[in-house]
Design an enzyme around this catalytic site. Structure first.
Site, PDB file in Angstrom:
ATOM      1  CG  ASP A  55       3.450   3.510  73.214  1.00 15.82           C
ATOM      2  OD1 ASP A  55       3.311   2.637  72.336  1.00 15.82           O
ATOM      3  OD2 ASP A  55       4.454   3.581  73.951  1.00 15.82           O
ATOM      4  CD  GLU A  71       7.508   2.066  75.636  1.00 13.37           C
ATOM      5  OE1 GLU A  71       8.019   0.928  75.535  1.00 13.37           O
ATOM      6  OE2 GLU A  71       7.175   2.733  74.641  1.00 13.37           O
ATOM      7  CG  HIS A  78      11.094   1.611  71.536  1.00 13.94           C
ATOM      8  ND1 HIS A  78      10.049   0.767  71.217  1.00 13.94           N
ATOM      9  CD2 HIS A  78      11.996   1.495  70.538  1.00 13.94           C
ATOM     10  CE1 HIS A  78      10.333   0.163  70.071  1.00 13.94           C
ATOM     11  NE2 HIS A  78      11.493   0.588  69.647  1.00 13.94           N
ATOM     12  CG  ASP A  93       6.724   5.040  70.969  1.00 15.02           C
ATOM     13  OD1 ASP A  93       7.606   5.732  70.434  1.00 15.02           O
ATOM     14  OD2 ASP A  93       6.943   3.884  71.393  1.00 15.02           O
TER      15      ASP A  93
END
Length: 188
Positions: free
Chosen positions: A8, A10, A146, A151
């Protein structure tokens, strides 16, 4: 045994060539077992948009002074090597990872597995396939939404549930870039 890298990312913004990775979470799985995790905040070299700051809680101050992606690129590439790249909305995460690695002259074209698409096939009829709602409806643990490693671990739990339900062969039917997957996953 299949080998996965559940990822994951961001990023500083949703889409566009000028957005960059600011946090990475990776869970390496051998079959259904997590064997290693990796987490890093990354200095994206640009401001984080207000929307993303609000969504993730990650501020410019948190990433300031962290390594830029080029510093960790070889280590990240080594973690991902010879594994099926898995993400909840894999197209988004793979696009950003490929672009960041390309900036560092590292070629990246992995076998890919999307836990959204996998879940639609393995767990049909769910009210939502968002990461949070899906983990809730499958009875998986709640997590800090998030944030990259949280995540990642949620997506890994979904993958584990799918493996338990349909086995490796059932999961493998959902892997794209299959020729790479066979070389990477079955020749180990």
């Amino acid at each position: 045994m299949l080998k996965f890298a559940v990822v994951d990312l961001e990023t500083t913004g949703g889409h566009g060539e000028d957005n960059r990775i600011m946090e990475i979470g990776i869970a390496l799985m051998d079959g259904s077992e997590i064997v290693e995790t990796y987490h890093a905040l990354v200095d994206p070299g640009k401001p984080i948009t207000p929307f993303v700051r609000e969504l993730t809680g990650i501020t410019d101050e948190m990433v300031s002074g962290q390594p830029q992606f080029g510093v960790i690129a070889e280590h990240v590439a080594a973690l991902l090597q010879d594994r099926i790249f898995v993400a909840h909305n894999v197209q988004f995460d793979c696009k950003y990872m490929t672009a960041e690695l390309k900036r560092c002259c590292i070629k990246f074209n992995p076998a890919r597995l999307c836990t959204v698409k996998l879940s639609r096939r393995v767990f049909p009829g769910q009210p939502s396939y968002s990461l949070h709602k899906l983990t809730e409806s499958l009875g998986l643990p709640d997590f800090n939404h998030h944030r990259a490693l949280d995540d990642t671990l949620a997506a890994a739990a979904i993958l584990r549930s799918a493996l338990e339900k349909v086995g490796e062969a059932g999961v493998m039917k959902n892997v794209v870039n299959i020729s790479v997957a066979k070389k990477q996953a079955f020749n180990k």
